[in-house]
Design an enzyme around this catalytic site. Structure first.
Site, PDB file in Angstrom:
ATOM      1  N   GLY A  18       0.825  -1.206   0.000  1.00 16.49           N
ATOM      2  CA  GLY A  18       0.000   0.000   0.000  1.00 16.49           C
ATOM      3  C   GLY A  18       0.855   1.250   0.000  1.00 16.49           C
ATOM      4  O   GLY A  18       0.515   2.252   0.638  1.00 16.49           O
ATOM      5  N   ARG A  21       0.261   5.781  -1.773  1.00 16.11           N
ATOM      6  CA  ARG A  21      -0.414   6.990  -1.289  1.00 16.11           C
ATOM      7  C   ARG A  21      -0.456   7.006   0.232  1.00 16.11           C
ATOM      8  O   ARG A  21      -0.166   6.010   0.880  1.00 16.11           O
ATOM      9  CB  ARG A  21      -1.850   7.036  -1.823  1.00 16.11           C
ATOM     10  CG  ARG A  21      -1.978   7.223  -3.315  1.00 16.11           C
ATOM     11  CD  ARG A  21      -3.338   6.734  -3.809  1.00 16.11           C
ATOM     12  NE  ARG A  21      -3.436   5.281  -3.749  1.00 16.11           N
ATOM     13  CZ  ARG A  21      -4.564   4.594  -3.910  1.00 16.11           C
ATOM     14  NH1 ARG A  21      -5.691   5.247  -4.113  1.00 16.11           N
ATOM     15  NH2 ARG A  21      -4.566   3.279  -3.861  1.00 16.11           N
ATOM     16  N   ASN A  86       1.316  -2.393   5.238  1.00 15.62           N
ATOM     17  CA  ASN A  86       0.537  -1.169   5.408  1.00 15.62           C
ATOM     18  C   ASN A  86      -0.792  -1.192   4.662  1.00 15.62           C
ATOM     19  O   ASN A  86      -1.712  -0.465   5.032  1.00 15.62           O
ATOM     20  CB  ASN A  86       1.374   0.028   4.928  1.00 15.62           C
ATOM     21  CG  ASN A  86       0.558   1.286   4.798  1.00 15.62           C
ATOM     22  OD1 ASN A  86       0.190   1.926   5.780  1.00 15.62           O
ATOM     23  ND2 ASN A  86       0.244   1.652   3.545  1.00 15.62           N
ATOM     24  N   SER A 138      -4.350  -0.326  13.575  1.00  9.61           N
ATOM     25  CA  SER A 138      -5.159   0.866  13.817  1.00  9.61           C
ATOM     26  C   SER A 138      -5.566   0.871  15.278  1.00  9.61           C
ATOM     27  O   SER A 138      -5.692  -0.199  15.899  1.00  9.61           O
ATOM     28  CB  SER A 138      -6.415   0.847  12.941  1.00  9.61           C
ATOM     29  OG  SER A 138      -7.331   1.857  13.330  1.00  9.61           O
ATOM     30  N   TYR A 151     -13.579  -4.072  10.161  1.00 11.61           N
ATOM     31  CA  TYR A 151     -12.249  -3.466  10.070  1.00 11.61           C
ATOM     32  C   TYR A 151     -11.528  -3.586  11.409  1.00 11.61           C
ATOM     33  O   TYR A 151     -10.357  -3.979  11.469  1.00 11.61           O
ATOM     34  CB  TYR A 151     -12.401  -2.001   9.672  1.00 11.61           C
ATOM     35  CG  TYR A 151     -11.128  -1.195   9.667  1.00 11.61           C
ATOM     36  CD1 TYR A 151     -10.253  -1.252   8.584  1.00 11.61           C
ATOM     37  CD2 TYR A 151     -10.815  -0.346  10.727  1.00 11.61           C
ATOM     38  CE1 TYR A 151      -9.088  -0.494   8.570  1.00 11.61           C
ATOM     39  CE2 TYR A 151      -9.666   0.415  10.719  1.00 11.61           C
ATOM     40  CZ  TYR A 151      -8.798   0.334   9.643  1.00 11.61           C
ATOM     41  OH  TYR A 151      -7.646   1.088   9.634  1.00 11.61           O
ATOM     42  N   ALA A 153     -12.071  -5.758  13.755  1.00  9.63           N
ATOM     43  CA  ALA A 153     -11.764  -7.170  13.982  1.00  9.63           C
ATOM     44  C   ALA A 153     -10.496  -7.578  13.237  1.00  9.63           C
ATOM     45  O   ALA A 153      -9.638  -8.291  13.777  1.00  9.63           O
ATOM     46  CB  ALA A 153     -12.939  -8.036  13.553  1.00  9.63           C
ATOM     47  N   ALA A 154     -10.385  -7.120  11.996  1.00 11.84           N
ATOM     48  CA  ALA A 154      -9.204  -7.452  11.204  1.00 11.84           C
ATOM     49  C   ALA A 154      -7.943  -6.849  11.807  1.00 11.84           C
ATOM     50  O   ALA A 154      -6.897  -7.508  11.905  1.00 11.84           O
ATOM     51  CB  ALA A 154      -9.386  -6.967   9.767  1.00 11.84           C
TER      52      ALA A 154
END
Length: 247
Positions: A18, A21, A86, A138, A151, A153-154
Site C-alpha cells: 500500500g 499513497r 501497510n 489501527s 475493520y 476485527a481485522a
C-alpha cells in the site's frame, strides 16, 4: 524521537505494501531517505503520488490479498530485510447493514494480506538471521470503532498475529511490531471528512488528547525507527501514533 541519519538503513531492502499513497507513501519516502532500497506494492499503482513515482523506489502493481501473486512478487524482488504491511481499506457502516461478501473483502485486505506477505518474506529473514516486520494496524483494533466493526476485527487480528510471529521468529533475530495510527490526514480520511462535514472532523480531532489530526510522516518516522538497528531490542510491541486516542 531523534530522526536517524541518511545511512541508518543503508544496505537494507524493504517491501512496503500500500505504498503508493497516504501513510504508505510517507513510509516509502522515509525509508529511502535513510538509505534503504525500497520496493512498494499498490493495487492502484497508477494513482501513486508524484513524489513516490519520481523516487528511487520500485513500484509494482499487486493485490496483496492474492497469496500466489504475493509469493511470486517476493520471489522476483526479494529477499527483504524489512517488511511493512501497510495496505488496508475501511468501510463505514453499522454491522447489521453489512454483507458477508464485504466481510470477506475487508478481512482479506486488512488481515489476509499481512499473513500472505509475512509468509512470503519470513523464511529468507530467518535464514539471514535478521529481519524487521512492522505491521500497520489501527487504534480501532484496540478500542473498537462504531461503524467499523469488521475493520476493527481485522486490525485486532493483525495485533495478535504480530505478537505470535514475534514469539516464533525471535530466535532467528527477527523482530515484529505493530504501529496503530489514529486519525491521520490521508486522502481517504479527507474524502470521509468531505462527505461527513466539519462535525466529523471535529469528532476525530476531539477523540485525541492533542486535539488534531496526525500526519503520515509522523507514522513513517516510527516505522523507520522500528526498522533500524536502534530498535533491535523492541519486539512484540503495539505502539500508537494517535495523539493519545483512547486514553
Amino acid at each position: 524521537m531523534t530522526r536517524a541519519g541518511p545511512t541508518a538503513l543503508a544496505g537494507r531492502r524493504a517491501f512496503v505494501t500500500g505504498g503508493g499513497r497516504g501513510i504508505g507513501a510517507a513510509i516509502v519516502l522515509e525509508l529511502l531517505s535513510q538509505g534503504a532500497e525500497v520496493v512498494f506494492a499498490d493495487i492502484a499503482l497508477d494513482k501513486a503520488t508524484a513524489a513516490v513515482t519520481a523516487s528511487a523506489a520500485i513500484g509494482i502493481a499487486l493485490d496483496v490479498s492474492d497469496v500466489d501473486a504475493v509469493a511470486a512478487s517476493v520471489s522476483s524482488h526479494g529477499p527483504f530485510d524489512i517488511l511493512v504491511n501497510n495496505a488496508g481499506r475501511d468501510q463505514h457502516a453499522f454491522f447489521v447493514d453489512t454483507k458477508p461478501t464485504e466481510w470477506a473483502e475487508l478481512l482479506a485486505v486488512n488481515l489476509g494480506s499481512v499473513l500472505a506477505c509475512t509468509h512470503a518474506v519470513l523464511p529468507a529473514m530467518q535464514a539471514a538471521k535478521f529481519g524487521r516486520i512492522i505491521n500497520i494496524a489501527s487504534e480501532a483494533g484496540r478500542i473498537g470503532s462504531r461503524g467499523g466493526s469488521v475493520y476493527s476485527a481485522a486490525k485486532g487480528g493483525v495485533i495478535a498475529f504480530t505478537k505470535s510471529i514475534a514469539r516464533e521468529a525471535a530466535r532467528y533475530g527477527v523482530t515484529a511490531n505493530v504501529v496503530t495510527p489514529g486519525p491521520i490526514r490521508t486522502p481517504l480520511l479527507e474524502a470521509a471528512v468531505l462527505a461527513g462535514g466539519d462535525r466529523l472532523l471535529r469528532a476525530m480531532q476531539d477523540s485525541t488528547l492533542l486535539r488534531r489530526l496526525g500526519e503520515p510522516e509522523e507514522v513513517a518516522g516510527l516505522v523507520a525507527f522500528l526498522a533500524s538497528d536502534s530498535a533491535g531490542y523492541i519486539t512484540a510491541e503495539t505502539i500508537g501514533v494517535s495523539g493519545g486516542m483512547g486514553c
